[in-house]
Scaffold this motif. Sequence first.
Motif, short mmCIF file in Angstrom:
data_model
loop_
_atom_site.label_atom_id
_atom_site.label_comp_id
_atom_site.label_asym_id
_atom_site.label_seq_id
_atom_site.Cartn_x
_atom_site.Cartn_y
_atom_site.Cartn_z
N THR A 14 0.82 -1.22 0.00
CA THR A 14 0.00 0.00 0.00
C THR A 14 0.85 1.26 0.00
N GLY A 15 2.17 1.10 0.01
CA GLY A 15 3.05 2.26 -0.04
C GLY A 15 3.49 2.79 1.32
N THR A 16 2.99 2.19 2.38
CA THR A 16 3.42 2.62 3.72
C THR A 16 4.68 1.85 4.12
N VAL A 17 5.52 2.49 4.93
CA VAL A 17 6.73 1.84 5.42
C VAL A 17 6.34 0.85 6.52
N HIS A 18 6.92 -0.34 6.45
CA HIS A 18 6.64 -1.35 7.47
C HIS A 18 7.21 -0.87 8.81
N VAL A 19 6.34 -0.74 9.83
CA VAL A 19 6.78 -0.21 11.12
C VAL A 19 6.97 -1.34 12.14
N TYR A 20 7.77 -1.03 13.16
CA TYR A 20 8.08 -2.03 14.20
C TYR A 20 7.74 -1.50 15.60
N PHE A 21 6.63 -0.78 15.68
CA PHE A 21 6.20 -0.32 17.00
C PHE A 21 5.89 -1.49 17.92
N GLU A 22 5.31 -2.53 17.33
CA GLU A 22 4.98 -3.69 18.16
C GLU A 22 6.24 -4.39 18.64
N ALA A 23 7.27 -4.47 17.80
CA ALA A 23 8.52 -5.11 18.22
C ALA A 23 9.16 -4.32 19.36
N ALA A 24 9.25 -2.99 19.20
CA ALA A 24 9.88 -2.15 20.22
C ALA A 24 9.13 -2.22 21.54
N THR A 25 7.79 -2.06 21.49
CA THR A 25 7.02 -2.03 22.75
C THR A 25 6.93 -3.39 23.41
N VAL A 26 6.78 -4.45 22.60
CA VAL A 26 6.73 -5.80 23.19
C VAL A 26 8.07 -6.14 23.81
N ILE A 27 9.17 -5.80 23.12
CA ILE A 27 10.50 -6.05 23.68
C ILE A 27 10.67 -5.33 25.02
N LEU A 28 10.36 -4.03 25.03
CA LEU A 28 10.51 -3.24 26.25
C LEU A 28 9.61 -3.76 27.37
N THR A 29 8.40 -4.17 27.02
CA THR A 29 7.47 -4.68 28.04
C THR A 29 7.97 -6.01 28.60
N LEU A 30 8.52 -6.86 27.73
CA LEU A 30 9.06 -8.13 28.21
C LEU A 30 10.28 -7.91 29.11
N VAL A 31 11.11 -6.94 28.75
CA VAL A 31 12.27 -6.63 29.60
C VAL A 31 11.78 -6.08 30.94
N LEU A 32 10.73 -5.26 30.89
CA LEU A 32 10.16 -4.73 32.13
C LEU A 32 9.59 -5.86 32.98
N LEU A 33 9.00 -6.87 32.32
CA LEU A 33 8.53 -8.04 33.05
C LEU A 33 9.70 -8.73 33.76
N GLY A 34 10.83 -8.83 33.06
CA GLY A 34 12.01 -9.42 33.68
C GLY A 34 12.45 -8.63 34.91
N GLN A 35 12.37 -7.28 34.81
CA GLN A 35 12.73 -6.44 35.95
C GLN A 35 11.78 -6.66 37.13
N VAL A 36 10.49 -6.83 36.81
CA VAL A 36 9.49 -7.09 37.86
C VAL A 36 9.79 -8.42 38.54
N LEU A 37 10.10 -9.43 37.72
CA LEU A 37 10.41 -10.75 38.29
C LEU A 37 11.67 -10.69 39.15
N GLU A 38 12.68 -9.94 38.68
CA GLU A 38 13.90 -9.79 39.47
C GLU A 38 13.61 -9.09 40.80
N SER A 39 12.80 -8.04 40.72
CA SER A 39 12.45 -7.30 41.94
C SER A 39 11.67 -8.19 42.90
N ARG A 40 10.76 -8.98 42.34
CA ARG A 40 9.97 -9.89 43.18
C ARG A 40 10.88 -10.94 43.82
#
Length: 799
Positions: free
Chosen positions: A241-267
């Motif tokens: 369709t002429g739009t650039v393929h974006v990776y917002f989902e990759a960036a946010t999912v990655i960051l959220t998973l890393v944050l999950l790791g931080q939560v688990l470490e803190s717990r």
Amino acid sequence: MTHIYTVTGMSCNGCRAHVEKMLNSIPEVTHATVDLEKAEATIEMDRHIPLSALQKVLKEDGGGYQIHKHGDKPVEKPEKNEKPKGVGTGVYYCPMHCEGDKTYNKPGDCPVCGMDLVEEVSSWDEDSGTDKNHQKLLNKFWMAVGFTLPIFIIAMSEMIPNNPLYKILDINYWNWIQFVLSIPVVFYATWMFFERAYKSIKTWHLNMFTLIGIGAGVAWIFSVVGLFFPDVFPEQFKTETGTVHVYFEAATVILTLVLLGQVLESRAHNKTNTAVKELLKLAPNKAIRVIDGKEEEVAIEAIKIGDFLRVKPGEKIPVDGKIVNGETSIDEAMITGEPIPVTKIKDDPVHSGTINGKQSFLMEAERIGSDTLLAQIVKMVNNASRSKAPIQKLADKISGYFVPIVILISVITFVIWKIFGPEPSYVYALVNAIAVLIIACPCALGLATPMSVMVGVGKGAKSGILIKNAEALEQLNKINTLIIDKTGTITEGKPSVEKVEAANDEFDTNKVLQYIASINRCSEHPLADATVAYGKSKGINALEVKGFLSVTGKGVTGTINEDQVALGNHNLMESENVTVPETLQNHISEYQKHGKTVPILAVNGKAVGFVVISDKIKDSSKKAIAALQAKGIEIIMLTGDNKDTAKAVADALGLKDFKAEVLPEEKLKEVEALQKQGKIVAMAGDGINDAPALAKSDVGIAMGTGTDVAIESAVITLVKGDLQGIVKAHNLSEKVMTNIKQNLFFALFYNSVGVPIAAGVLFPLFGILLSPMIAALAMSFSSVSVITNALRLKNAKID
């Protein structure tokens, strides 16, 4: 010229060395030395340096250190969210132990790795900073999930034939929605990761956040540029369709998973302090003080040394002290790990937080506040959980090389995919390069050692083994020689009656004991106390004594029921003209050869019996020594006692090596001599005379029943005070070191396998690629594996 300044903010020798290094880095400073105990800095300088210049150097470091005119101390205003005095410890440390024992006096990020600093568990505040940090991370995580989930659904909908979302809005609008939803995730919930990445690059302390920040940051910036300026990209970066393929989902999912790791470490970090928190909950906040016979309820903070306190049935003991009136049984499982209540009588010690049985008693406060055993347990565990084991240096060294290598591999991956990859080659190159950065995140490697150490220290505290630092835990696993003191370590450390014997039929054993216990009631000698206590335990009724006389170095005399009584050694018998029959003398001599003390009882000029007094070997000593010898540990007994007594104890325990009549400095020299032979030496003792050897040994082990000097000189304290605790401590050390090695394997295994797969080595043969999201999930799973494995130590059997 030389000036002396006051330095504040130092809490350990690491701080002292760091401050000293910073001061010596000033060009005008000729030489600077810092004393931690005095909180002073002695600075030699070519010319006068303004105080403001010295203050600037320490302030720029960010470690919270301050320097003032000698004798001055800063008057600090409490910060906006600072806890009031008396609540919390106010001491923070990095959970990744980047700088070993270094601590900070205010919350913030670690200047090395960027992790949130964690507050020590406080004896006054159960709602610790660790809990609050965990809750803060948890709130951010759920917020990130709330915004990331719709982004993920929008992105994954492309895999659905005839995407229903595109019937509602065009793909370009959905991309804008993803962008808006990603802003709170990137700039609030997980912004700390980018701050840490920036700090790591700025200081060149490359770490896991370097990879996370670069990988997720590149993915998000690429997507934003593609959304705002699609025409700058070549066609291979665009969709049909002429739009650039974006990776917002990759960036946010990655960051959220890393944050999950931080939560688990803190717990998990919270869980490692469970044993201490359980102890803190046992400490009462009020007590009943008795003044002139009147009882009043007061706060714990109001209790002073010397106060008399009433402890009622079922109540928790408020402070450390001794019983002055009454007797009871006390549940001391919180400090000894033993479930059986301990009987306590007058003058017996009692400890804060332990639970009284069914009888009321009056106690005198001897230790309050931070001096109580409970407070010392908290302090020891906090210090140990902050310390860094030598094996941690291996993980640190690996991480130092690992991060730049991974960044290089990521760059090479991008170049190779761009040159040799299928179209759109730029897209493949970017995605795989990001995947390499994400899956290689070394957070599991950083967790491997400290997690095991913290859980192991907590396990030890719950079992009555107090470990001051992680190095002691590791060194204990390596020891091949154990030096043990005799009195108070192998033995009870106090005289006790072994047996009473009668010489003829005229006086039976009970009557001999009755006369001995009766006349000794008037004596203040420790051996006399032992016989009186023994008589009470046998239900003997004491008789009246007249004309009591204590003869120094010989014994005692007196009159009982008109009988002339003498109790003492052979010198007393001679002075009282008492003849000891040869058969009786031979019998007594046999006991004396084994180091026993044998007072003879004479009545009306005749020897009628004797009592055997010895320092009883603890029931646990023989079993513990056998267990340690089975592990291949050489055991040497050193004692200041005489040779006969030392040999008797050594023979009873099956010890081949022992030395008697040893002075404190000789114990120290023995440790040094063994170390020069290449031996790794542990020393176990309980007295002031053991302190130098305890401090010099590779692992100093103090009996908790011993002196404060011994405990302070040692790195491990056994609360219960018997050798079986050494067996437990050694078993714990073995399990912790095995656990650490398992964790290092998990961390390195995941990275070693994950990086090549993320780089695309399987694509030519099998067409397999790892998306950045899957890479982030695998990275988080490696951390979870390490945490789970470390927490297994909580249930480890060390008996």
